[in-house]
Design a protein around this motif. Structure first.
Motif, PDB file in Angstrom:
ATOM      1  N   PHE A 130     -21.545  -3.370  46.676  1.00  0.00           N
ATOM      2  CA  PHE A 130     -21.545  -2.259  45.726  1.00  0.00           C
ATOM      3  C   PHE A 130     -22.122  -2.769  44.410  1.00  0.00           C
ATOM      4  CE2 PHE A 130     -19.742  -0.085  42.099  1.00  0.00           C
ATOM      5  CZ  PHE A 130     -19.871   1.254  42.436  1.00  0.00           C
ATOM      6  N   HIS A 143     -17.339  -5.405  49.365  1.00  0.00           N
ATOM      7  CA  HIS A 143     -16.320  -4.673  50.111  1.00  0.00           C
ATOM      8  C   HIS A 143     -16.189  -5.285  51.498  1.00  0.00           C
ATOM      9  CE1 HIS A 143     -14.977  -1.450  52.914  1.00  0.00           C
ATOM     10  NE2 HIS A 143     -14.118  -1.218  51.936  1.00  0.00           N
ATOM     11  N   LEU A 151     -11.572  -5.131  48.194  1.00  0.00           N
ATOM     12  CA  LEU A 151     -12.635  -5.290  47.200  1.00  0.00           C
ATOM     13  C   LEU A 151     -12.531  -6.685  46.601  1.00  0.00           C
ATOM     14  CD1 LEU A 151     -12.524  -1.915  45.174  1.00  0.00           C
ATOM     15  CD2 LEU A 151     -13.865  -2.461  47.228  1.00  0.00           C
ATOM     16  N   ALA A 153     -13.930  -8.500  43.562  1.00  0.00           N
ATOM     17  CA  ALA A 153     -14.596  -8.115  42.319  1.00  0.00           C
ATOM     18  C   ALA A 153     -14.779  -9.328  41.417  1.00  0.00           C
ATOM     19  CB  ALA A 153     -13.778  -7.038  41.605  1.00  0.00           C
ATOM     20  N   ASP A 200     -20.278   5.511  38.128  1.00  0.00           N
ATOM     21  CA  ASP A 200     -20.224   4.293  38.933  1.00  0.00           C
ATOM     22  C   ASP A 200     -18.829   4.104  39.536  1.00  0.00           C
ATOM     23  OD1 ASP A 200     -22.785   3.266  38.980  1.00  0.00           O
ATOM     24  OD2 ASP A 200     -22.551   2.143  37.123  1.00  0.00           O
ATOM     25  N   LEU A 204     -17.414   3.997  43.411  1.00  0.00           N
ATOM     26  CA  LEU A 204     -16.586   2.893  43.901  1.00  0.00           C
ATOM     27  C   LEU A 204     -15.318   3.418  44.576  1.00  0.00           C
ATOM     28  CD1 LEU A 204     -16.062  -0.195  43.999  1.00  0.00           C
ATOM     29  CD2 LEU A 204     -14.876   0.071  41.807  1.00  0.00           C
TER      30      LEU A 204
END
Length: 238
Positions: A130, A143, A151, A153, A200, A204
């Motif tokens: 993503f 992901h 997720l 991140a 955005d 997500l």
């Protein structure tokens, strides 16, 4: 002594889910004309005996022995422009394939072998990339299609509920005042630097996920979707 930044204090690798490991260590850097001293996390995913390191944190010799006992380092993944401090060390030591978003500034000589692009190749089976299209600096989230969705991140999503043992006193107080220590947070400095738009985060939140393993803060299990949905509501719709 090698040409890469030295290892700093860190904890032990912990297996959070089957073949998904997590370790917290130290980061010292200069931001906003000040010295910062806080914690950061590395996620390690194993497929067979192949390891993928995401948001790398250089480990000391004992930590590297623990890592090597898990398997062989095949991939190093950089998700955001503000990270990558230790990627060159792992790329050099293990001859790993280095993935990074296009436009992320080079750090300590690490050269990307593969571009990390939404819709493009991914280093892990059953995973997808993503990207924050509206952010000023490159920032991705990986992901993982396992355990109901995970997720991984970098700076955009954080989960520092409280400061931990890797903070200096000064950074602890500065970051408390800036609103860092909240469950399911969007990174305050990252938001200031990137000015992302709400669409955005809407995209997500359409992904299926239950958990989040961020570059900063504790693992957020089971309630990640609810936590970041609430944050989105407060930041963009309140």
């Amino acid at each position: 002594m090698d040409r890469f930044p030295a290892a700093q204090p860190h904890g032990a690798l912990e297996e959070l889910f089957p073949d998904v490991f997590f370790v917290t260590g130290t980061m010292q850097t200069e931001l906003l004309n000040a010295h910062w001293h806080f914690s950061r996390n590395m996620t390690v995913v194993r497929e067979g005996d192949a390891l993928t390191l995401i948001n790398s944190v250089r480990l000391d010799e004992a930590g590297l022995a623990q890592l090597e006992a898990l398997g062989k380092v095949h991939h190093v993944v950089r998700l955001g422009a503000l990270h990558g401090h230790d990627d060159g060390f792992y790329q050099s030591r293990y001859g790993a394939t280095y993935w990074a978003p296009p436009g992320a500034p080079e750090k300590h000589g690490a050269q990307a072998d593969k571009a990390l692009i939404p819709g493009g190749d991914s280093p892990l089976a059953g995973s997808s990339v993503f990207g924050f299209a509206s952010a000023r600096l490159p920032e991705c989230i990986l992901h993982l299609d396992r355990e109901g969705g995970i997720l991984v991140a970098c700076d955009a999503l954080q989960n520092w509920v409280e400061p931990d043992a890797y903070f200096s006193d000064e950074s602890r107080e500065t970051m408390r005042g800036m609103g860092f220590f909240q469950k399911g947070n969007f990174g305050p400095v990252w938001m200031m630097a990137n000015e992302p738009q709400g669409h955005d985060f809407e995209r997500l939140l359409q992904l299926p996920f239950r958990h989040a393993l961020c570059g900063h803060g504790s693992p957020l299990r089971d309630t990640a979707r609810e936590a970041y949905s609430e944050r989105y509501q407060r930041v963009f719709l309140a």
